[in-house]
Design a protein around this motif. Structure first.
Motif, short mmCIF file in Angstrom:
data_model
loop_
_atom_site.label_atom_id
_atom_site.label_comp_id
_atom_site.label_asym_id
_atom_site.label_seq_id
_atom_site.Cartn_x
_atom_site.Cartn_y
_atom_site.Cartn_z
N TYR A 26 33.95 -31.94 0.73
CA TYR A 26 35.06 -31.84 -0.23
C TYR A 26 36.11 -32.91 0.06
O TYR A 26 36.66 -33.51 -0.85
N SER A 27 36.39 -33.14 1.32
CA SER A 27 37.36 -34.16 1.70
C SER A 27 36.93 -35.54 1.20
O SER A 27 37.75 -36.32 0.68
N GLU A 40 43.73 -35.17 -6.60
CA GLU A 40 43.25 -33.81 -6.34
C GLU A 40 43.39 -33.58 -4.84
O GLU A 40 43.17 -34.48 -4.05
N ASP A 41 43.82 -32.37 -4.45
CA ASP A 41 43.83 -32.10 -3.01
C ASP A 41 42.61 -31.25 -2.67
O ASP A 41 42.00 -30.63 -3.54
N GLU A 42 42.23 -31.25 -1.41
CA GLU A 42 40.99 -30.61 -0.99
C GLU A 42 40.98 -29.11 -1.29
O GLU A 42 39.98 -28.57 -1.77
N ARG A 43 42.08 -28.45 -1.03
CA ARG A 43 42.15 -27.00 -1.25
C ARG A 43 41.94 -26.67 -2.73
O ARG A 43 41.17 -25.77 -3.08
N ASN A 44 42.62 -27.41 -3.60
CA ASN A 44 42.50 -27.17 -5.03
C ASN A 44 41.08 -27.48 -5.52
O ASN A 44 40.52 -26.75 -6.34
N ARG A 46 38.28 -27.32 -3.75
CA ARG A 46 37.41 -26.23 -3.28
C ARG A 46 37.52 -25.01 -4.20
O ARG A 46 36.52 -24.40 -4.57
N ASN A 47 38.75 -24.67 -4.57
CA ASN A 47 38.97 -23.51 -5.43
C ASN A 47 38.36 -23.71 -6.81
O ASN A 47 37.71 -22.81 -7.34
N SER A 50 34.57 -23.58 -6.47
CA SER A 50 34.15 -22.23 -6.11
C SER A 50 34.16 -21.30 -7.32
O SER A 50 33.24 -20.50 -7.51
#
Length: 73
Positions: A26-27, A40-44, A46-47, A50
């Motif tokens: 993802y990174s 885009e940030d990694e957390r967003n 991933r969400n 997902s």
């Protein structure tokens, strides 16, 4: 009739499958998207992946960032 969640699962599977096929994290995908001018940030990311709830445009952006030229579903 196909449920909406079935299509979301397919969209999620396309992105995850291409990431796995290429060994991209993802990174790394965040970095590849940034090269295309997509913030885009990694957390967003991933969400989004997902949940499988994202626009067709975002799916195409991910595939372009990953260098995908074919989609099988």
């Amino acid at each position: 009739m196909v449920e909406r969640t079935d299509w979301e699962a397919k969209a999620r599977g396309i992105v995850r499958g291409e990431m796995a096929r290429q060994g991209v994290t993802y990174s790394q995908l965040v970095e590849k998207l940034a090269e295309l001018g997509i913030s885009e940030d990694e957390r967003n990311l991933r969400n989004k992946v997902s949940r499988g709830k994202f626009t067709a445009a975002f799916l195409l952006q991910c595939l372009a960032a990953l260098g995908g030229d074919q989609v099988k579903f």
